[in-house]
Design a protein around this motif. Structure first.
Motif, PDB file in Angstrom:
ATOM      1  N   ASP A   1      31.066 105.991  48.269  1.00 23.45           N
ATOM      2  CA  ASP A   1      30.021 106.972  47.970  1.00 23.45           C
ATOM      3  C   ASP A   1      28.723 106.607  48.677  1.00 23.45           C
ATOM      4  O   ASP A   1      28.061 107.471  49.257  1.00 23.45           O
ATOM      5  CB  ASP A   1      29.776 107.074  46.459  1.00 23.45           C
ATOM      6  CG  ASP A   1      30.927 107.726  45.730  1.00 23.45           C
ATOM      7  OD1 ASP A   1      31.758 108.402  46.382  1.00 23.45           O
ATOM      8  OD2 ASP A   1      31.002 107.568  44.492  1.00 23.45           O
ATOM      9  N   TYR A   2      28.352 105.328  48.612  1.00 23.60           N
ATOM     10  CA  TYR A   2      27.128 104.876  49.284  1.00 23.60           C
ATOM     11  C   TYR A   2      27.239 105.079  50.795  1.00 23.60           C
ATOM     12  O   TYR A   2      26.300 105.555  51.440  1.00 23.60           O
ATOM     13  CB  TYR A   2      26.846 103.402  48.994  1.00 23.60           C
ATOM     14  CG  TYR A   2      26.322 103.116  47.615  1.00 23.60           C
ATOM     15  CD1 TYR A   2      25.601 104.042  46.902  1.00 23.60           C
ATOM     16  CD2 TYR A   2      26.539 101.885  47.016  1.00 23.60           C
ATOM     17  CE1 TYR A   2      25.107 103.780  45.643  1.00 23.60           C
ATOM     18  CE2 TYR A   2      26.055 101.603  45.754  1.00 23.60           C
ATOM     19  CZ  TYR A   2      25.337 102.552  45.073  1.00 23.60           C
ATOM     20  OH  TYR A   2      24.855 102.281  43.831  1.00 23.60           O
TER      21      TYR A   2
ATOM     22  N   LYS B   1      32.602 103.188  44.657  1.00 23.70           N
ATOM     23  CA  LYS B   1      31.130 103.238  44.706  1.00 23.70           C
ATOM     24  C   LYS B   1      30.637 102.945  46.116  1.00 23.70           C
ATOM     25  O   LYS B   1      29.714 103.594  46.608  1.00 23.70           O
ATOM     26  CB  LYS B   1      30.560 102.215  43.715  1.00 23.70           C
ATOM     27  CG  LYS B   1      29.145 102.457  43.376  1.00 23.70           C
ATOM     28  CD  LYS B   1      29.027 103.742  42.593  1.00 23.70           C
ATOM     29  CE  LYS B   1      27.634 103.888  42.068  1.00 23.70           C
ATOM     30  NZ  LYS B   1      27.399 105.199  41.509  1.00 23.70           N
TER      31      LYS B   1
ATOM     32  N   VAL C   1      19.897 100.258  41.849  1.00 25.26           N
ATOM     33  CA  VAL C   1      19.841 101.697  42.057  1.00 25.26           C
ATOM     34  C   VAL C   1      18.393 102.092  42.263  1.00 25.26           C
ATOM     35  O   VAL C   1      17.520 101.679  41.488  1.00 25.26           O
ATOM     36  CB  VAL C   1      20.422 102.452  40.842  1.00 25.26           C
ATOM     37  CG1 VAL C   1      20.263 103.942  41.014  1.00 25.26           C
ATOM     38  CG2 VAL C   1      21.869 102.100  40.650  1.00 25.26           C
TER      39      VAL C   1
ATOM     40  N   ASN D   1      26.883 108.750  51.685  1.00 26.89           N
ATOM     41  CA  ASN D   1      25.489 109.171  51.545  1.00 26.89           C
ATOM     42  C   ASN D   1      24.651 108.659  52.713  1.00 26.89           C
ATOM     43  O   ASN D   1      23.813 109.386  53.258  1.00 26.89           O
ATOM     44  CB  ASN D   1      24.930 108.669  50.213  1.00 26.89           C
ATOM     45  CG  ASN D   1      23.609 109.303  49.872  1.00 26.89           C
ATOM     46  OD1 ASN D   1      23.159 110.211  50.545  1.00 26.89           O
ATOM     47  ND2 ASN D   1      22.996 108.814  48.819  1.00 26.89           N
ATOM     48  N   ILE D   2      24.855 107.427  53.118  1.00 23.98           N
ATOM     49  CA  ILE D   2      24.113 106.845  54.240  1.00 23.98           C
ATOM     50  C   ILE D   2      24.440 107.583  55.538  1.00 23.98           C
ATOM     51  O   ILE D   2      23.547 107.885  56.339  1.00 23.98           O
ATOM     52  CB  ILE D   2      24.403 105.337  54.360  1.00 23.98           C
ATOM     53  CG1 ILE D   2      23.724 104.587  53.214  1.00 23.98           C
ATOM     54  CG2 ILE D   2      23.940 104.790  55.692  1.00 23.98           C
ATOM     55  CD1 ILE D   2      24.135 103.138  53.100  1.00 23.98           C
TER      56      ILE D   2
END
Length: 130
Positions: free
Chosen positions: A41-42, A38, A103, A45-46
């Motif tokens: 993934d963050y 996770k 979230v 994305n950032i």
């Protein structure tokens, strides 16, 4: 640690403790792996958002400069305007392997853009791309 007599009963007790400890370790490892996925993934994305922000910021600043050239300084009018938000942010909680992570979701409110008459003070001309 105190001396434990070497009996079959104590051996069975320690085998049970070892098995429980190994099971707990496996569960913690799974939890850590899920959180690492996770986090990756963050981070991905950032990084993508950051890379696109440079170009977006440059084009936004250029558009602002064009608009100020065409219509003069209209920052005061924008600040005083009664515009409603077209985009809102909702907060929630996601459960990842027993850990509650915040979230945030973006959603459109459906409000119309109230900037149609912006820049009409100079003889009725709208702000157009120069």
């Amino acid at each position: 640690m105190s001396e434990v007599p070497p009996t079959r009963m104590n051996q069975q007790i320690f085998k049970g403790k070892l098995k429980a400890a190994e099971g707990g370790h496996k569960l913690l490892k799974k939890k850590a792996d899920a959180l690492k996925v996770k986090f990756r993934d963050y981070a991905k994305n950032i990084a993508e958002t950051k890379s696109s922000m440079a170009g977006d910021a440059a084009s936004a600043y250029f558009s602002l400069t064009q608009a100020e050239y065409a219509a003069g300084n209209f920052k005061q009018k924008v600040a005083e305007g009664s515009m409603t938000a077209r985009v809102r942010v909702g907060a929630g909680v996601e459960n990842v392997a027993g850990v509650k992570l915040p979230v945030f979701t973006k959603y459109e409110t459906g409000a119309v853009a109230d900037n149609q008459s912006l820049g009409l003070v100079g003889g009725g001309k709208k702000i157009v791309a120069v």
